[in-house]
Motif scaffolding. Structure first.
Motif, PDB file in Angstrom:
ATOM      1  N   LYS A 122      17.733  34.201  41.793  1.00 49.14           N
ATOM      2  CA  LYS A 122      18.547  34.109  42.747  1.00 49.14           C
ATOM      3  C   LYS A 122      18.650  35.273  43.728  1.00 49.14           C
ATOM      4  CE  LYS A 122      23.260  32.072  43.009  1.00 49.14           C
ATOM      5  NZ  LYS A 122      24.341  31.576  42.198  1.00 49.14           N
ATOM      6  N   ASN A 123      18.267  36.460  43.111  1.00 52.06           N
ATOM      7  CA  ASN A 123      18.218  37.830  43.663  1.00 52.06           C
ATOM      8  C   ASN A 123      17.260  37.826  45.177  1.00 52.06           C
ATOM      9  OD1 ASN A 123      20.248  39.169  42.149  1.00 52.06           O
ATOM     10  ND2 ASN A 123      18.887  39.581  40.756  1.00 52.06           N
ATOM     11  N   TRP A 124      16.430  36.850  45.181  1.00 50.58           N
ATOM     12  CA  TRP A 124      15.526  36.980  46.160  1.00 50.58           C
ATOM     13  C   TRP A 124      16.069  36.028  47.378  1.00 50.58           C
ATOM     14  CZ3 TRP A 124      11.937  40.046  47.353  1.00 50.58           C
ATOM     15  CH2 TRP A 124      11.217  40.737  46.191  1.00 50.58           C
ATOM     16  N   VAL A 129      25.037  36.252  51.850  1.00 49.50           N
ATOM     17  CA  VAL A 129      26.261  36.931  52.212  1.00 49.50           C
ATOM     18  C   VAL A 129      27.375  35.894  52.487  1.00 49.50           C
ATOM     19  CG1 VAL A 129      27.150  38.738  53.770  1.00 49.50           C
ATOM     20  CG2 VAL A 129      24.764  38.844  52.810  1.00 49.50           C
ATOM     21  N   ASP A 130      28.620  36.457  51.993  1.00 51.71           N
ATOM     22  CA  ASP A 130      29.757  35.823  52.531  1.00 51.71           C
ATOM     23  C   ASP A 130      29.805  34.388  51.664  1.00 51.71           C
ATOM     24  OD1 ASP A 130      31.037  38.142  53.298  1.00 51.71           O
ATOM     25  OD2 ASP A 130      30.623  37.442  55.420  1.00 51.71           O
ATOM     26  N   GLU A 131      28.913  33.909  50.968  1.00 54.73           N
ATOM     27  CA  GLU A 131      29.089  32.634  50.250  1.00 54.73           C
ATOM     28  C   GLU A 131      29.076  32.917  48.781  1.00 54.73           C
ATOM     29  OE1 GLU A 131      29.604  29.755  51.762  1.00 54.73           O
ATOM     30  OE2 GLU A 131      28.592  29.460  53.534  1.00 54.73           O
ATOM     31  N   TYR A 132      28.255  33.795  48.296  1.00 58.08           N
ATOM     32  CA  TYR A 132      28.164  34.316  47.037  1.00 58.08           C
ATOM     33  C   TYR A 132      29.279  35.552  46.852  1.00 58.08           C
ATOM     34  CZ  TYR A 132      24.509  30.910  46.003  1.00 58.08           C
ATOM     35  OH  TYR A 132      23.505  30.112  46.174  1.00 58.08           O
ATOM     36  N   GLU A 133      29.524  35.826  45.538  1.00 59.95           N
ATOM     37  CA  GLU A 133      30.213  37.121  45.266  1.00 59.95           C
ATOM     38  C   GLU A 133      29.146  38.521  45.633  1.00 59.95           C
ATOM     39  OE1 GLU A 133      33.511  37.713  44.092  1.00 59.95           O
ATOM     40  OE2 GLU A 133      33.520  35.522  44.434  1.00 59.95           O
ATOM     41  N   PRO A 134      29.932  39.321  46.059  1.00 60.65           N
ATOM     42  CA  PRO A 134      29.068  40.668  46.284  1.00 60.65           C
ATOM     43  C   PRO A 134      28.098  41.108  45.053  1.00 60.65           C
ATOM     44  CG  PRO A 134      31.085  41.240  46.912  1.00 60.65           C
ATOM     45  CD  PRO A 134      31.239  39.774  46.312  1.00 60.65           C
ATOM     46  N   ASN A 135      26.848  41.458  45.619  1.00 64.62           N
ATOM     47  CA  ASN A 135      25.848  41.573  44.689  1.00 64.62           C
ATOM     48  C   ASN A 135      24.793  42.758  44.970  1.00 64.62           C
ATOM     49  OD1 ASN A 135      23.609  41.306  42.719  1.00 64.62           O
ATOM     50  ND2 ASN A 135      22.486  39.567  43.542  1.00 64.62           N
ATOM     51  N   PRO A 136      25.120  43.759  44.298  1.00 63.28           N
ATOM     52  CA  PRO A 136      24.502  45.116  44.625  1.00 63.28           C
ATOM     53  C   PRO A 136      23.031  45.285  44.267  1.00 63.28           C
ATOM     54  CG  PRO A 136      26.147  45.436  43.206  1.00 63.28           C
ATOM     55  CD  PRO A 136      26.115  44.230  43.419  1.00 63.28           C
ATOM     56  N   PHE A 162      30.619  39.781  62.612  1.00 64.63           N
ATOM     57  CA  PHE A 162      30.161  39.890  61.215  1.00 64.63           C
ATOM     58  C   PHE A 162      29.892  41.433  61.115  1.00 64.63           C
ATOM     59  CE2 PHE A 162      29.095  35.470  62.366  1.00 64.63           C
ATOM     60  CZ  PHE A 162      30.028  34.746  61.380  1.00 64.63           C
ATOM     61  N   ARG A 163      30.417  42.156  61.736  1.00 63.07           N
ATOM     62  CA  ARG A 163      29.895  43.618  61.643  1.00 63.07           C
ATOM     63  C   ARG A 163      30.357  44.308  60.531  1.00 63.07           C
ATOM     64  NH1 ARG A 163      34.032  43.199  65.715  1.00 63.07           N
ATOM     65  NH2 ARG A 163      35.668  44.496  65.425  1.00 63.07           N
ATOM     66  N   PHE A 164      31.349  43.742  59.902  1.00 61.31           N
ATOM     67  CA  PHE A 164      31.862  44.468  58.520  1.00 61.31           C
ATOM     68  C   PHE A 164      31.271  43.640  57.237  1.00 61.31           C
ATOM     69  CE2 PHE A 164      34.988  45.851  61.788  1.00 61.31           C
ATOM     70  CZ  PHE A 164      34.757  47.116  62.142  1.00 61.31           C
ATOM     71  N   CYS A 165      30.341  42.761  57.372  1.00 61.41           N
ATOM     72  CA  CYS A 165      30.223  41.738  56.084  1.00 61.41           C
ATOM     73  C   CYS A 165      29.441  42.691  55.255  1.00 61.41           C
ATOM     74  CB  CYS A 165      29.544  40.654  56.593  1.00 61.41           C
ATOM     75  SG  CYS A 165      27.954  41.025  57.474  1.00 61.41           S
ATOM     76  N   GLU A 166      29.323  42.064  54.240  1.00 59.48           N
ATOM     77  CA  GLU A 166      28.671  42.796  53.094  1.00 59.48           C
ATOM     78  C   GLU A 166      27.115  43.218  53.248  1.00 59.48           C
ATOM     79  OE1 GLU A 166      26.805  41.989  48.359  1.00 59.48           O
ATOM     80  OE2 GLU A 166      27.621  40.106  49.634  1.00 59.48           O
TER      81      GLU A 166
END
Length: 230
Positions: free
Chosen positions: A167-169, A173-180, A197-201
């Motif tokens: 899933k990391n591949w 963004v903004d559909e799933y929880e933040p993922n560093p 969307f300039r401030f999205c994850e």
């Protein structure tokens, strides 16, 4: 040589170039990057009213463009690579490998006022690793005639022929929880090159990559050729 094909849309030219740069910067082996420019391809179908980008269907021509040989990777242009793409490997004995998303997209309009289309296997086709020899059904004739759902829901394959990617591949963004830990970031609702969307994850990381894409060492100046010198 890793073959990468990226969907190209004139509305997101900057996204294509920044993604390409992030691939080149992180990949440890030779890689070829091909933009899927619609007017350069054997696509004859009329634009579908639910089609949000020019590459909605041309992505399925990748095996044909590779003469049905070897492996190839397709990805949407609204992405950012954070990992060596040589580590993106398709599942053994799978015709195509994807991240098998299981989520309900937000119902509001997408970027550029495009309507959000909701269907099963949503976003599975946004990153695909093709085993090209197993995808011979994807001829230009078939891709031009098949319905959008037939293509994007992989009805041209048996379920057992669809492999799974981590899933990391394909982090949405903004559909799933933040993922560093995301290896591939997908700005599926709209990227930071759009003001909305300039401030999205991962927006700042994308802007940093964009600056690197435009970097030059400033030794000397750019100039047009001297016509008289020629």
């Amino acid at each position: 040589m890793i073959k990468v094909f990226i969907g190209y849309d004139p509305n997101e030219t900057v996204a294509y170039h920044v993604l390409s740069h992030s691939i080149l910067r992180h990949t440890s082996v030779p890689v070829s990057i091909t933009p899927l420019v619609l007017r350069q391809l054997p696509m004859t179908r009329a634009r579908d009213p639910n089609q949000s980008t020019e590459f909605s269907f041309s992505r399925f021509l990748v095996p044909y463009l590779c003469n049905y040989e070897g492996q190839a990777i397709f990805m949407d242009c609204d992405m950012l690579i954070r990992e060596d793409i040589s580590n993106l490997q398709g599942a053994r004995n799978a015709a195509v490998s994807v991240v098998k998303h299981d989520y309900q997209p937000r119902p509001e309009d997408k970027f550029l006022n495009q309507k959000q289309t909701i269907y099963t296997k949503k976003n599975w086709s946004s990153v695909m690793v093709f085993e090209n020899s197993m995808c011979r059904v994807l001829t230009p004739s078939y891709v031009n005639k098949a319905s959008g759902l037939e293509l994007h829901q992989f009805k041209w394959l048996e379920e057992s022929e669809i492999g799974s990617l981590d899933k990391n591949w394909n982090h949405l963004v903004d559909e799933y929880e933040p993922n560093p830990k995301a290896k591939l970031v997908h700005f599926t609702r709209g990227g930071p090159w759009f003001a909305k969307f300039r401030f999205c994850e991962f927006a700042q990381e994308w802007r940093d990559e964009a600056r690197l894409t435009m970097y030059h060492n400033q030794i000397g100046e750019y100039a047009l050729p001297d016509k008289e010198a020629a």
